[in-house]
Design an enzyme around this catalytic site. Structure first.
Site, PDB file in Angstrom:
ATOM      1  CE  LYS A  54      50.143 -30.326  76.600  1.00  0.00           C
ATOM      2  NZ  LYS A  54      48.997 -29.624  76.004  1.00  0.00           N
ATOM      3  CD  GLN A  98      47.476 -28.872  72.672  1.00  0.00           C
ATOM      4  OE1 GLN A  98      47.830 -29.746  73.452  1.00  0.00           O
ATOM      5  NE2 GLN A  98      47.691 -27.595  72.908  1.00  0.00           N
ATOM      6  CG  ASP A 124      43.903 -29.049  79.993  1.00  0.00           C
ATOM      7  OD1 ASP A 124      44.944 -28.891  80.659  1.00  0.00           O
ATOM      8  OD2 ASP A 124      43.850 -28.905  78.749  1.00  0.00           O
TER       9      ASP A 124
END
Ligand code: NAP
Length: 312
Positions: A54, A98, A124
């Protein structure tokens, strides 16, 4: 029949080129690039790889992408404080925590940390505000994997409206938002999970089948209607020779890879499905690259919204 390959890698590359131009325009206009802060707690090896990819993609296409690390011994309070700092930061438009957080942090830690992200920076799409907006079909920031899959199906001209879509998996990050997006595109949607009886029979009714389970090769030929579009979300590292040999025949290059490396990355869909499906996403090179690309698109969207621009 051999299924048409739905090349997520190629689409991701094309989309990243489009995003690169838009990021350059944003940076020129605002005197700073859109910024993404990635929170990584502990040293989970798979998370290290996901985060590295990422950061690399973000940097390559012009974002500011910062890694904010905490040790495995960090407390929930440490993690919440870090998210709060990113919530207040002017340089960061997107925040990604994460998953998974270290188990020692407690069973509800992940939910509490996700809940603490400012909804306008929630790239997200996991906060209650953004999930609610998604259900009401007015979300700007939608979970990256499902929105990448819709993008792929659209660009590959796979019809969704009026078709029967079956999603295997009901996680908050993939299965549920996937089902909602397919519903919003006028599919008739069935969601399956570990307690679904006669799973293969249910899946065989699908025109569009999405497998988001985490079980190598679970979806075999018997699950697939001839000609169906099959999307394989699973990313499973196989280290057991018996499992690898059950998936790939002798002489298959992936089995050779397994034998030389001791592991191989496989999806939830058995390779034999390519003989039955009309279209199929490969693993690797299918859904994975699109997930990262949608993260970048969400970060750009968040940056534009924070800068007062209209976001479609
Ligand atoms: P998850 O939270 O573990 O959810 C898995 C789902 O599969 C659950 O709903 C579970 O049912 C269901 N399930 C488990 N065993 C099953 C079985 N035998 N039959 C039917 N359903 C079963 O996983 P996730 O986060 O959604 O991820 C799923 C997979 O996608 C993983 O391999 C993950 O690594 C991969 N993934 C890939 C990407 C990408 O970018 N390619 C992104 C995210 C995730 P219950 O709810 O009943 O337990």
């Amino acid at each position: 029949m051999s299924a048409r390959v739905l090349d997520g890698q190629a689409l991701a590359r094309a989309m990243q080129e489009e995003i690169r131009d838009e990021v350059a325009a944003f940076t020129a206009q605002h005197g700073r690039p859109p910024g993404l802060g990635i929170v990584l707690v502990g040293d989970n090896p798979a998370s290290e790889i996901y985060v590295r990819n990422k950061l690399k993609t973000g940097g390559e296409i012009g974002f500011r992408a910062d890694l904010e690390r905490l040790p495995a011994s960090a407390t929930l309070a440490d993690t919440l404080a870090l998210v709060e700092r990113l919530n207040r930061s002017d340089a960061h438009d997107g925040i990604l925590v994460q998953s998974p957080l270290p188990k020692a942090m407690g069973a509800d830690a992940e939910q509490r940390v996700f809940d603490s992200i400012a909804p306008e920076k929630d790239v997200d799409g996991l906060t209650p505000v953004n999930v609610g907006l998604l259900v009401q079909k007015r979300a700007a920031l939608v979970s990256c994997t499902p929105s990448g899959i819709i993008e792929l199906l659209d660009r590959e001209r796979i019809q969704i409206a009026g078709r029967h879509a079956v999603v295997i998996g009901r996680s908050d990050i993939v299965g549920k938002p996937m089902a909602i997006l397919l519903l919003h595109r006028d599919a008739t949607v069935t969601v399956c999970h570990s307690r679904t009886p006669n799973l293969a029979d249910v899946c065989r009714g699908a025109d569009v089948l999405v497998a988001a389970v985490g079980r190598p090769g679970l979806v075999t030929k018997e699950f697939v209607k001839p000609g169906a579009a099959v999307v394989d979300v699973g990313m499973n590292k196989v280290t057991d020779a018996k499992v690898a040999e059950s998936l790939f025949t002798d002489g298959h290059p992936r089995l050779a890879l397994f034998r030389s490396k001791g592991s191989v990355l496989v999806g939830d869909v058995h390779p034999e499905v390519a003989d039955v499906a009309g279209a199929l996403t490969p693993v690797p090179g299918g859904v994975g690259p699109l997930t990262i690309t949608m993260l970048m698109r969400n970060t750009l969207r968040a940056a534009r919204a924070r800068a007062g621009q209209t976001v479609s």
